[in-house]
Motif scaffolding. Structure first.
Motif, PDB file in Angstrom:
ATOM      1  N   THR A 119      -2.664   5.013 -14.309  1.00 31.39           N
ATOM      2  CA  THR A 119      -1.267   4.613 -14.510  1.00 31.39           C
ATOM      3  C   THR A 119      -0.754   3.816 -13.315  1.00 31.39           C
ATOM      4  O   THR A 119      -0.052   2.810 -13.489  1.00 31.39           O
ATOM      5  N   ALA A 120      -1.117   4.233 -12.109  1.00 28.88           N
ATOM      6  CA  ALA A 120      -0.708   3.486 -10.919  1.00 28.88           C
ATOM      7  C   ALA A 120      -1.324   2.091 -10.918  1.00 28.88           C
ATOM      8  O   ALA A 120      -0.666   1.117 -10.528  1.00 28.88           O
ATOM      9  N   ALA A 121      -2.565   1.976 -11.349  1.00 30.89           N
ATOM     10  CA  ALA A 121      -3.193   0.660 -11.441  1.00 30.89           C
ATOM     11  C   ALA A 121      -2.463  -0.222 -12.455  1.00 30.89           C
ATOM     12  O   ALA A 121      -2.255  -1.422 -12.215  1.00 30.89           O
ATOM     13  N   ALA A 122      -2.052   0.356 -13.560  1.00 31.95           N
ATOM     14  CA  ALA A 122      -1.294  -0.403 -14.568  1.00 31.95           C
ATOM     15  C   ALA A 122       0.051  -0.856 -14.008  1.00 31.95           C
ATOM     16  O   ALA A 122       0.463  -2.014 -14.216  1.00 31.95           O
ATOM     17  N   PHE A 123       0.726   0.045 -13.281  1.00 32.19           N
ATOM     18  CA  PHE A 123       1.974  -0.360 -12.626  1.00 32.19           C
ATOM     19  C   PHE A 123       1.718  -1.487 -11.633  1.00 32.19           C
ATOM     20  O   PHE A 123       2.485  -2.442 -11.546  1.00 32.19           O
ATOM     21  N   ARG A 160      -1.161 -14.368  -2.410  1.00 31.66           N
ATOM     22  CA  ARG A 160      -1.833 -13.100  -2.107  1.00 31.66           C
ATOM     23  C   ARG A 160      -2.956 -12.889  -3.112  1.00 31.66           C
ATOM     24  O   ARG A 160      -3.048 -13.540  -4.126  1.00 31.66           O
ATOM     25  N   GLY A 161      -3.790 -11.944  -2.828  1.00 30.70           N
ATOM     26  CA  GLY A 161      -4.905 -11.650  -3.709  1.00 30.70           C
ATOM     27  C   GLY A 161      -4.481 -10.904  -4.953  1.00 30.70           C
ATOM     28  O   GLY A 161      -3.422 -10.271  -5.000  1.00 30.70           O
ATOM     29  N   VAL A 162      -5.320 -10.944  -5.954  1.00 32.22           N
ATOM     30  CA  VAL A 162      -5.031 -10.303  -7.220  1.00 32.22           C
ATOM     31  C   VAL A 162      -5.099  -8.778  -7.093  1.00 32.22           C
ATOM     32  O   VAL A 162      -4.399  -8.057  -7.801  1.00 32.22           O
ATOM     33  N   VAL A 163      -5.905  -8.280  -6.182  1.00 29.76           N
ATOM     34  CA  VAL A 163      -6.150  -6.852  -6.086  1.00 29.76           C
ATOM     35  C   VAL A 163      -5.183  -6.160  -5.123  1.00 29.76           C
ATOM     36  O   VAL A 163      -5.116  -4.933  -5.099  1.00 29.76           O
ATOM     37  N   LEU A 164      -4.415  -6.913  -4.365  1.00 31.24           N
ATOM     38  CA  LEU A 164      -3.559  -6.308  -3.342  1.00 31.24           C
ATOM     39  C   LEU A 164      -2.580  -5.299  -3.940  1.00 31.24           C
ATOM     40  O   LEU A 164      -2.561  -4.133  -3.539  1.00 31.24           O
ATOM     41  N   THR A 165      -1.772  -5.715  -4.869  1.00 29.43           N
ATOM     42  CA  THR A 165      -0.730  -4.843  -5.407  1.00 29.43           C
ATOM     43  C   THR A 165      -1.306  -3.641  -6.161  1.00 29.43           C
ATOM     44  O   THR A 165      -0.917  -2.500  -5.888  1.00 29.43           O
ATOM     45  N   PRO A 166      -2.254  -3.844  -7.092  1.00 31.38           N
ATOM     46  CA  PRO A 166      -2.830  -2.668  -7.746  1.00 31.38           C
ATOM     47  C   PRO A 166      -3.595  -1.769  -6.774  1.00 31.38           C
ATOM     48  O   PRO A 166      -3.569  -0.539  -6.912  1.00 31.38           O
ATOM     49  N   GLY A 167      -4.244  -2.350  -5.798  1.00 38.80           N
ATOM     50  CA  GLY A 167      -4.986  -1.551  -4.821  1.00 38.80           C
ATOM     51  C   GLY A 167      -4.081  -0.671  -3.988  1.00 38.80           C
ATOM     52  O   GLY A 167      -4.380   0.508  -3.757  1.00 38.80           O
ATOM     53  N   ALA A 172      -4.133   3.422  -4.127  1.00 38.96           N
ATOM     54  CA  ALA A 172      -4.361   4.169  -2.888  1.00 38.96           C
ATOM     55  C   ALA A 172      -3.182   5.096  -2.576  1.00 38.96           C
ATOM     56  O   ALA A 172      -3.379   6.254  -2.181  1.00 38.96           O
ATOM     57  N   THR A 173      -1.982   4.596  -2.765  1.00 37.93           N
ATOM     58  CA  THR A 173      -0.801   5.416  -2.508  1.00 37.93           C
ATOM     59  C   THR A 173      -0.696   6.558  -3.505  1.00 37.93           C
ATOM     60  O   THR A 173      -0.367   7.693  -3.131  1.00 37.93           O
ATOM     61  N   ALA A 174      -0.979   6.276  -4.766  1.00 38.68           N
ATOM     62  CA  ALA A 174      -0.927   7.331  -5.778  1.00 38.68           C
ATOM     63  C   ALA A 174      -1.971   8.409  -5.501  1.00 38.68           C
ATOM     64  O   ALA A 174      -1.694   9.604  -5.649  1.00 38.68           O
ATOM     65  N   ALA A 175      -3.154   8.003  -5.076  1.00 38.81           N
ATOM     66  CA  ALA A 175      -4.202   8.976  -4.759  1.00 38.81           C
ATOM     67  C   ALA A 175      -3.776   9.871  -3.601  1.00 38.81           C
ATOM     68  O   ALA A 175      -3.941  11.097  -3.646  1.00 38.81           O
ATOM     69  N   ALA A 176      -3.221   9.261  -2.561  1.00 35.74           N
ATOM     70  CA  ALA A 176      -2.789  10.040  -1.400  1.00 35.74           C
ATOM     71  C   ALA A 176      -1.633  10.969  -1.756  1.00 35.74           C
ATOM     72  O   ALA A 176      -1.627  12.153  -1.377  1.00 35.74           O
ATOM     73  N   ALA A 177      -0.655  10.462  -2.500  1.00 38.50           N
ATOM     74  CA  ALA A 177       0.502  11.282  -2.872  1.00 38.50           C
ATOM     75  C   ALA A 177       0.089  12.422  -3.793  1.00 38.50           C
ATOM     76  O   ALA A 177       0.508  13.571  -3.602  1.00 38.50           O
ATOM     77  N   TYR A 178      -0.733  12.134  -4.778  1.00 35.70           N
ATOM     78  CA  TYR A 178      -1.171  13.167  -5.713  1.00 35.70           C
ATOM     79  C   TYR A 178      -1.969  14.247  -4.992  1.00 35.70           C
ATOM     80  O   TYR A 178      -1.755  15.440  -5.214  1.00 35.70           O
ATOM     81  N   ALA A 179      -2.885  13.832  -4.136  1.00 35.90           N
ATOM     82  CA  ALA A 179      -3.686  14.805  -3.392  1.00 35.90           C
ATOM     83  C   ALA A 179      -2.810  15.662  -2.487  1.00 35.90           C
ATOM     84  O   ALA A 179      -2.963  16.887  -2.434  1.00 35.90           O
TER      85      ALA A 179
END
Length: 96
Positions: free
Chosen positions: A9-13, A27-34, A38-45
């Motif tokens: 879901t975070a990647a979709a956002f 900017r790169g295509v992967v910057l915003t989804p990346g 990463a933030t969602a993984a850290a927050a969820y954990a």
């Protein structure tokens, strides 16, 4: 397994925000989804370590809010800094 739902879901956002925010070509295509993933993984954990269960709606809201806020912030900062740098470099080279 629920963390995968949060990350997808975070990647979709992040993909959606990539197309909504300005300076897309700077900017790169992967910057915003990346950044969102990463933030969602850290927050969820972090929140699950604090004993917030998967059934707690606040776990999901905080995770997605953190992902969206962090990805918007990083994307806008990178885009603005890149645009300023490019303008200064064009001026320095006399090709503006």
């Amino acid at each position: 397994m629920y963390i995968l739902l949060a990350l997808i879901t975070a990647a979709a956002f992040g993909i959606g925000l990539h197309f909504l925010l300005p300076h897309r070509s700077d900017r790169g295509v992967v910057l915003t989804p990346g950044v969102a993933v990463a933030t969602a993984a850290a927050a969820y954990a972090l929140l699950t370590w604090l004993q917030w269960g998967e059934g707690n709606v606040w776990l999901w809201l905080v995770t997605f809010a953190a992902a969206i806020i962090a990805s918007i912030t990083v994307t806008v900062v990178v885009g603005v800094r890149r645009a300023r740098f490019d303008a200064a470099e064009r001026e320095r080279l006399g090709i503006a």
